[in-house]
Design an enzyme around this catalytic site. Structure first.
Site, short mmCIF file in Angstrom:
data_model
loop_
_atom_site.label_atom_id
_atom_site.label_comp_id
_atom_site.label_asym_id
_atom_site.label_seq_id
_atom_site.Cartn_x
_atom_site.Cartn_y
_atom_site.Cartn_z
N SER A 139 -17.41 12.75 13.12
CA SER A 139 -17.98 14.10 13.17
C SER A 139 -19.29 14.11 13.94
CB SER A 139 -18.31 14.60 11.77
OG SER A 139 -17.21 14.49 10.94
N GLU B 210 -11.45 18.83 19.07
CA GLU B 210 -12.61 18.72 19.96
C GLU B 210 -12.48 17.35 20.63
OE1 GLU B 210 -16.32 18.81 17.75
OE2 GLU B 210 -17.30 20.03 19.27
N ASN C 105 -20.19 20.85 15.12
CA ASN C 105 -21.22 20.63 14.10
C ASN C 105 -22.61 21.02 14.55
OD1 ASN C 105 -19.77 19.81 11.80
ND2 ASN C 105 -19.24 17.92 12.87
N HIS D 279 -11.65 14.75 17.72
CA HIS D 279 -12.22 15.30 16.49
C HIS D 279 -11.29 16.38 15.94
CE1 HIS D 279 -15.92 17.40 14.46
NE2 HIS D 279 -15.23 16.69 13.60
N1 LIG Z 1 -13.79 15.32 5.87
C1 LIG Z 1 -13.85 16.18 6.87
O1 LIG Z 1 -13.81 17.42 6.70
C2 LIG Z 1 -13.94 15.64 8.29
C3 LIG Z 1 -13.67 16.53 9.36
C4 LIG Z 1 -13.69 16.03 10.66
C5 LIG Z 1 -13.98 14.69 10.89
N2 LIG Z 1 -14.26 13.85 9.84
C6 LIG Z 1 -14.52 12.44 10.13
O2 LIG Z 1 -13.34 11.69 9.82
C7 LIG Z 1 -13.69 10.37 9.40
C8 LIG Z 1 -13.08 10.11 8.04
O3 LIG Z 1 -13.59 11.06 7.11
P1 LIG Z 1 -12.85 11.33 5.72
O4 LIG Z 1 -13.46 12.58 5.19
O5 LIG Z 1 -11.37 11.22 5.90
O6 LIG Z 1 -13.37 10.07 4.87
P2 LIG Z 1 -12.75 9.49 3.51
O7 LIG Z 1 -13.89 8.90 2.78
O8 LIG Z 1 -11.89 10.50 2.83
O9 LIG Z 1 -11.77 8.30 4.03
C9 LIG Z 1 -12.25 7.18 4.71
C10 LIG Z 1 -11.24 6.05 4.51
O10 LIG Z 1 -11.60 4.98 5.38
C11 LIG Z 1 -11.30 3.77 4.71
N3 LIG Z 1 -12.04 2.69 5.37
C12 LIG Z 1 -13.37 2.45 5.34
N4 LIG Z 1 -13.64 1.37 6.11
C13 LIG Z 1 -12.47 0.95 6.63
C14 LIG Z 1 -12.10 -0.11 7.50
N5 LIG Z 1 -13.01 -0.97 7.99
N6 LIG Z 1 -10.81 -0.28 7.81
C15 LIG Z 1 -9.86 0.57 7.33
N7 LIG Z 1 -10.16 1.60 6.50
C16 LIG Z 1 -11.44 1.79 6.16
C17 LIG Z 1 -11.70 4.04 3.27
O11 LIG Z 1 -11.07 3.12 2.37
C18 LIG Z 1 -11.22 5.48 3.08
O12 LIG Z 1 -9.89 5.52 2.59
C19 LIG Z 1 -15.22 10.32 9.43
O13 LIG Z 1 -15.63 9.77 10.65
C20 LIG Z 1 -15.63 11.78 9.32
O14 LIG Z 1 -16.87 12.04 9.89
C21 LIG Z 1 -14.23 14.30 8.55
#
Ligand SMILES: NC(=O)c1ccc[n+]([C@@H]2O[C@H](COP(=O)([O-])OP(=O)(O)OC[C@H]3O[C@@H](n4cnc5c(N)ncnc54)[C@H](O)[C@@H]3O)[C@@H](O)[C@H]2O)c1
Length: 325
Positions: free
Chosen positions: A147, A180, A218, A168
């Site tokens: 993000s 994005e 963002n 994104h």
């Molecule tokens: N949540 C949102 O609304 C949103 C929207 C757009 C983008 N994002 C981006 O997406 C990404 C993930 O966000 P999320 O909300 O799904 O997070 P989340 O916490 O729900 O999930 C992250 C996952 O990554 C896993 N993980 C961590 N380190 C790891 C590794 N080295 N190898 C494999 N797996 C690993 C964790 O076990 C977890 O299951 C982030 O970069 C976030 O900024 C999130």
């Protein structure tokens, strides 16, 4: 099926490129997609690619998270079936196309494209991209769903910075139309065109943006959410009043404080910090109320309480008693 651009200069005219010298690429097929992280975004991204006919390797460090991710995909597909947008047969075929892995090496060895959706921490992303560079085929494109973290900085830890890009997706991924597409300082024209084209094939609408803090989504959304928090902090009015003004007055489907709870208050704070540090402009300084709430563990939906409370088993979300008048 989807296609990947090859950098070989085979003659092929591309109407949507602005640079005629870069309009000639050869296509090779892209079919194996590795998704890293099976949390909120990763399971949605795996769901989308599998439903569109790609072979998906879903990778997470945690077997529990993988299991939860697969269960969420099945549940969300059931919701599509009940709405008449998916059949039982398509659900079974889509789920069959997803294989889960706890080993990164096994999960990415045949990847044409990796979409990284692991935890939003710079050290995790840099470490993952160093490994991905060693473990994936040389032609693979490495995308991040980050993000806010700089794509240019992520690309710089690899030996293939021209093949690193931001993809994104928005939450929930199967529903939200936008992707994005973030072009880092070193991302090539070929990689950018390839990911724009792939995003369209996923029936999304891609928008190409440059790599500056917060990208576009963002950079515009977070200052609005931060201002809503300042409005509450300064006592102008209450939580539901602020959200009602924005819902009824601006036709937003959800108020900014509730949206912050859904995004995660910790995530909002970290994005505001990236904007604040990246631009050096005090207008992005996170609201002290947000800093306090995150420090105290009030992160919104994921922790059960933020500006609202999220009791299990109900969709009735009352304003947190901390903010009742
Ligand atoms: N949540 C949102 O609304 C949103 C929207 C757009 C983008 N994002 C981006 O997406 C990404 C993930 O966000 P999320 O909300 O799904 O997070 P989340 O916490 O729900 O999930 C992250 C996952 O990554 C896993 N993980 C961590 N380190 C790891 C590794 N080295 N190898 C494999 N797996 C690993 C964790 O076990 C977890 O299951 C982030 O970069 C976030 O900024 C999130």
């Amino acid at each position: 099926m989807s296609w990947i651009w090859d950098s070989l200069p085979v003659v092929l005219n591309r109407a949507n490129s602005t640079n005629p010298q870069l309009t000639f690429f050869k296509f090779i097929e892209m079919k194996n997609i590795s998704v890293i992280g099976s949390g909120t975004m990763g399971n949605g991204i795996a769901h989308l690619f599998a439903q569109q006919g790609f072979e998906v390797a879903l990778v997470d460090l945690s077997p529990d998270q993988l299991q939860k991710g697969m269960a969420t995909i099945a549940k969300n597909m059931d919701r599509q079936i009940s709405k008449g947008t998916l059949t039982e047969t398509d659900k079974a075929a889509s789920l069959h196309r997803i294989t889960s892995y706890t080993s990164l090496a096994d999960g990415v060895k045949e990847a044409d494209l990796v979409v990284e959706a692991a935890t939003e921490k710079i050290e995790i992303k840099l470490d993952l991209f160093r490994q991905l560079d060693l473990l994936t085929p040389a032609k693979a494109v490495l995308a991040s769903n980050t993000s806010s973290i700089s794509i240019t900085q992520i690309a710089a830890v690899t030996q293939r910075p021209s093949q690193v890009i931001g993809m994104h997706f928005m939450n929930p991924v199967p529903v939200m139309k936008l992707v994005e597409v973030i072009r880092g300082y070193t991302t090539s024209e070929e990689t950018t065109r390839q990911i724009m084209s792939l995003s369209s094939q996923l029936e999304k609408v891609p928008v190409e943006v440059k790599d500056y803090p917060g990208f576009v989504a963002n950079r515009i959304l977070m200052p609005m959410i931060n201002e809503a928090m300042y409005t509450l902090y300064e006592g102008v009015t209450g939580v539901s009043e602020i959200d009602t003004v924005m819902k009824l007055g601006m036709a937003h489907p959800m108020g900014p404080l509730q949206l912050a709870d859904f995004i995660g208050l910790d995530v909002c704070l970290s994005i505001l910090n990236v904007l604040h540090e990246g631009f050096g402009n005090p207008k992005y300084a996170p609201c002290p109320l947000l800093i306090n709430m995150v420090a105290a563990g009030f992160k919104g939906v994921k922790s059960g309480e933020g500006f609202y409370c999220y009791p299990a088993g109900t969709k009735d979300y009352p304003v947190s008693t901390r903010f009742s008048k």
